[in-house]
Design an enzyme around this catalytic site. Sequence first.
Site, PDB file in Angstrom:
ATOM      1  N   GLY A 189      40.489  39.461  25.531  1.00 33.27           N
ATOM      2  CA  GLY A 189      41.317  39.685  26.712  1.00 33.27           C
ATOM      3  C   GLY A 189      40.554  39.513  28.008  1.00 33.27           C
ATOM      4  O   GLY A 189      39.573  40.201  28.249  1.00 33.27           O
ATOM      5  N   SER A 190      40.996  38.617  28.882  1.00 33.88           N
ATOM      6  CA  SER A 190      40.217  38.311  30.069  1.00 33.88           C
ATOM      7  C   SER A 190      40.990  37.363  30.987  1.00 33.88           C
ATOM      8  O   SER A 190      42.200  37.208  30.864  1.00 33.88           O
ATOM      9  CB  SER A 190      38.881  37.686  29.660  1.00 33.88           C
ATOM     10  OG  SER A 190      39.095  36.725  28.640  1.00 33.88           O
ATOM     11  N   ARG A 191      40.266  36.683  31.880  1.00 34.24           N
ATOM     12  CA  ARG A 191      40.908  35.827  32.869  1.00 34.24           C
ATOM     13  C   ARG A 191      39.936  34.757  33.354  1.00 34.24           C
ATOM     14  O   ARG A 191      38.727  34.972  33.389  1.00 34.24           O
ATOM     15  CB  ARG A 191      41.362  36.715  34.039  1.00 34.24           C
ATOM     16  CG  ARG A 191      41.884  35.998  35.242  1.00 34.24           C
ATOM     17  CD  ARG A 191      42.445  37.028  36.187  1.00 34.24           C
ATOM     18  NE  ARG A 191      42.148  36.754  37.569  1.00 34.24           N
ATOM     19  CZ  ARG A 191      42.337  37.614  38.569  1.00 34.24           C
ATOM     20  NH1 ARG A 191      42.822  38.809  38.311  1.00 34.24           N
ATOM     21  NH2 ARG A 191      42.052  37.287  39.809  1.00 34.24           N
TER      22      ARG A 191
END
Length: 226
Positions: A189-191
């Site tokens: 989970g990240s960006r």
Amino acid sequence: MSVSMMSTFVKPMHPEGRKFVAIFAAIAVVLYLVWEPLGWIGLGLTVWCYYFFRDPERSTPEREGIMVSPADGIVSLLEPAVPPAELGLGEAPMVRISVFMSVFNCHVNRLPTAGVVDKVAYRPGKFLNASLDKASEDNERNGLAVTMEDGRRYGVVQIAGLVARRILCWTKDGDRLARGERFGLIRFGSRLDIYLPEGVTPTVRIGQTMVAGETVIADLTGQVKE
């Protein structure tokens, strides 16, 4: 099951994921020995872990003058923003496209368009929800400043999320990468933030689904249509 159907469900896995899948599988076995229903839950989590680290081949568009998404996910932000100071891209705002990756997306990151990596800069930080605007400033991040063949520069930044605890980048200063080439990975989970050169037109909108290495995110020539 035919080869084509197999390829739909069975994807190559990035080597980084092997130890995690092995750990999940071992836990699943222990849970099964404790109570069979728990073992099935562990098996489901093991399959999820495998898919998290999947690394499928992508068909990157070959036409000139485009940038592609560096990550799978959803466009969460599209606005002017000052790039991280450590990248040396200046203090003037650049158009920023943020792609949020959930724990169900493929997390292998790819270069938006060909160029030479001038600088790779890591900065420690917090682990806020990556969908928040302030995550760009406060969260742990790793950025690449890239110079294209025409001399223009752009930035792409890996940002850790709420459950992400490790940013991986196997690219170093001076590397010359092709459009769509893999440069890193973020766990769980990240960006990704992309800072476009001045005058470059985004071809995406907030809420649009991105496919790393395939979805065109920006027009470098003024001739690409959505």
